[in-house]
Design an enzyme around this catalytic site. Structure first.
Site, PDB file in Angstrom:
ATOM      1  N   HIS A 142      -0.871   7.335   1.359  1.00  0.00           N
ATOM      2  CA  HIS A 142      -0.129   8.148   2.336  1.00  0.00           C
ATOM      3  C   HIS A 142      -0.935   8.351   3.629  1.00  0.00           C
ATOM      4  CE1 HIS A 142       3.529   9.311   0.013  1.00  0.00           C
ATOM      5  NE2 HIS A 142       2.760   8.856  -0.961  1.00  0.00           N
ATOM      6  N   THR A 143      -1.831   7.423   3.879  1.00  0.00           N
ATOM      7  CA  THR A 143      -2.591   7.455   5.130  1.00  0.00           C
ATOM      8  C   THR A 143      -1.977   6.503   6.152  1.00  0.00           C
ATOM      9  OG1 THR A 143      -4.051   5.899   4.015  1.00  0.00           O
ATOM     10  CG2 THR A 143      -4.838   8.160   4.226  1.00  0.00           C
TER      11      THR A 143
ATOM     12  N   SER B 244      19.465 -14.796  -6.722  1.00  0.00           N
ATOM     13  CA  SER B 244      18.186 -14.522  -7.361  1.00  0.00           C
ATOM     14  C   SER B 244      18.346 -14.490  -8.866  1.00  0.00           C
ATOM     15  CB  SER B 244      17.663 -13.160  -6.913  1.00  0.00           C
ATOM     16  OG  SER B 244      18.408 -12.157  -7.563  1.00  0.00           O
TER      17      SER B 244
ATOM     18  N   GLY C  57      10.063  -1.022  -9.116  1.00  0.00           N
ATOM     19  CA  GLY C  57       9.933   0.431  -9.303  1.00  0.00           C
ATOM     20  C   GLY C  57       8.593   0.834  -9.892  1.00  0.00           C
TER      21      GLY C  57
ATOM     22  N   ASP D   9       2.107  -1.984   2.745  1.00  0.00           N
ATOM     23  CA  ASP D   9       2.506  -2.921   1.689  1.00  0.00           C
ATOM     24  C   ASP D   9       2.672  -4.340   2.232  1.00  0.00           C
ATOM     25  OD1 ASP D   9       2.563  -0.557   0.330  1.00  0.00           O
ATOM     26  OD2 ASP D   9       4.742  -0.429   0.211  1.00  0.00           O
TER      27      ASP D   9
HETATM   28  C1  GLA Z   1       4.483   3.309  -0.384  1.00  0.00           C
HETATM   29  C2  GLA Z   1       4.780   2.943   1.066  1.00  0.00           C
HETATM   30  C3  GLA Z   1       3.508   2.670   1.851  1.00  0.00           C
HETATM   31  C4  GLA Z   1       2.506   3.805   1.679  1.00  0.00           C
HETATM   32  C5  GLA Z   1       2.349   4.175   0.214  1.00  0.00           C
HETATM   33  C6  GLA Z   1       1.487   5.387   0.016  1.00  0.00           C
HETATM   34  O1  GLA Z   1       3.924   2.209  -1.045  1.00  0.00           O
HETATM   35  O2  GLA Z   1       5.603   1.793   1.104  1.00  0.00           O
HETATM   36  O3  GLA Z   1       3.824   2.453   3.202  1.00  0.00           O
HETATM   37  O4  GLA Z   1       2.866   4.920   2.455  1.00  0.00           O
HETATM   38  O5  GLA Z   1       3.584   4.402  -0.422  1.00  0.00           O
HETATM   39  O6  GLA Z   1       0.193   5.115   0.367  1.00  0.00           O
END
Ligand code: GLA
Length: 380
Positions: free
Chosen positions: A29-30, A62, A119, A169
């Site tokens: 969450h950074t 798919s 998920g 991600d």
């Molecule tokens: C999910 C989001 C990312 C990031 C993480 C927490 O994976 O897609 O952008 O914020 O949570 O680090």
């Protein structure tokens, strides 16, 4: 793969692509706070076969559903796509939003298979977006670099899927290198690759998928993001990246308790990422355990994004002698990771299965991951 393509579209694809899932080693969450993250691409992939058409149709199928979705490039918009095809088709729409001239390209047929659990907090969605973005970038000669492809995937996730996620991600999926983590500065988008050396240290990273499914388009994730933005605004900065541990006392005095704890997580987590990098460079992965453990505590108590299943996975790993353990990804379910001696992997898996059974939780899926190469094209 090839049989699935032939079943839906007839004949053979002309190119083959893959994009991995990701695990975040530390820095949670950074990313949407302009901070630092340290993820790696894993050895689980979405693989895609593609073939250009000579009309304007996009046709996607798919192995997940075997449903065939068909839409003209002329009708592509965030409103016209939904369900699972929002991931592949959304990436194409987003390429247009980043300036690709979609009026001059021809349609395409895509068939997707994946072994990244959905998920589980391992970025199955970013893998889907990235594999499509990478493929159309080359097939349509769009000329985007990988950083921009990551932004395209993120835009699709934000606008089409509706999840207010950051850039981590897609960056991990596109920039990952084998046996390494990617340090990403989410403000400048500068990245560097840092070797992990797990094999030499006889260490392994084990993922425990709790099978508690999370959803980032609704609920907790957006609420955490809003708290961070409110905290930054109250403290007079553009983003929490602009604050350090020296600002904590001021933050505590000014903010309500909950917002303060959200802010404290982000500030300390950014510090932990940079410290992890320094330790990796100086002493190696065997020495980062206390930082992984501290990150989990911060997510559990300050950011409040863990769930009992994740806490149990972390606690069992630590009791079992792991170097360090933490939940990974957005939280509210998904997976935990443990950094552990390779010789202990089998017994850790047994311990996790036994502890989850004793607690009456769903049976978790426990597997090793290897830090791997990012998205790529394959010879057919
Ligand atoms: C999910 C989001 C990312 C990031 C993480 C927490 O994976 O897609 O952008 O914020 O949570 O680090």
């Amino acid at each position: 793969m090839l049989a699935g393509f032939a079943r839906h579209f007839g004949g053979a694809p002309t190119s083959l692509w893959s994009a991995p899932g990701r695990v975040n080693l530390i820095g949670e969450h950074t990313d949407y706070n302009d901070g630092f993250v340290l993820p790696f691409a894993i050895d689980r992939h979405t693989v895609m076969a593609a073939r250009l058409r000579d009309d304007r149709l996009l046709r996607v199928s798919s192995a997940f559903t075997e449903e065939l979705i068909e839409i003209s490039l002329d009708e592509l918009s965030p409103e016209s796509i939904s369900g699972w095809s929002a991931y592949p088709l959304g990436a194409i729409w987003a390429a247009g939003a980043f300036g690709a001239d979609l009026e001059r390209v021809t349609g395409i047929e895509l068939y997707l298979v994946s072994d990244i659990p959905v998920g589980a907090g391992l970025s199955s969605s970013a893998a889907l977006e990235s594999v499509v973005a990478l493929a159309v970038n080359e097939l349509w000669e769009l000329g985007f670099d990988r950083q921009t492809l990551a932004k395209i995937g993120q835009r699709s996730e934000n606008v089409v899927v509706g999840a207010p996620t950051g850039i981590m991600d897609q960056s991990a999926v596109l920039l990952g290198k084998s046996d390494s983590v990617v340090l990403l500065d989410c403000r400048s988008l500068e990245s560097s690759v840092i070797p992990l050396g797990l094999h030499d240290e006889e260490l392994t990273i084990v993922v425990t998928d709790t099978r508690v499914e999370h959803e980032h388009a609704t609920g907790g994730y957006a609420a955490r993001r809003a708290s961070c933005e409110a905290g930054a605004a109250a403290l007079g900065v553009t983003s929490l990246r602009d604050l350090g541990v020296d600002d904590l006392a001021r933050a505590e005095a000014l903010l309500d308790d909950e917002t303060f704890r959200r802010v404290r997580h982000v500030i300390t987590e950014n510090e932990r990422v940079l410290e992890t990098v320094a330790i990796l460079r100086e002493r190696g992965a065997g020495a980062i355990g206390t930082l992984l453990d501290a990150s989990h505590v911060s997510m559990r108590d300050d950011f409040e994004i863990s769930v009992p299943e994740l806490d149990l996975a972390v606690e069992v790993a630590r009791r079992h002698g792991a170097v360090g353990a933490r939940m990974t990804g957005g939280g509210f379910g998904g997976s935990a990771i443990a950094l552990i001696r390779s010789s202990q992997v089998g017994s850790l898996r047994e311990a996790h299965l036994a502890a989850f059974a004793a607690a009456g939780y769903r049976e978790p899926v426990v597997f090793e991951v290897t830090p791997s190469q990012g998205a790529t094209r394959h010879p057919l």
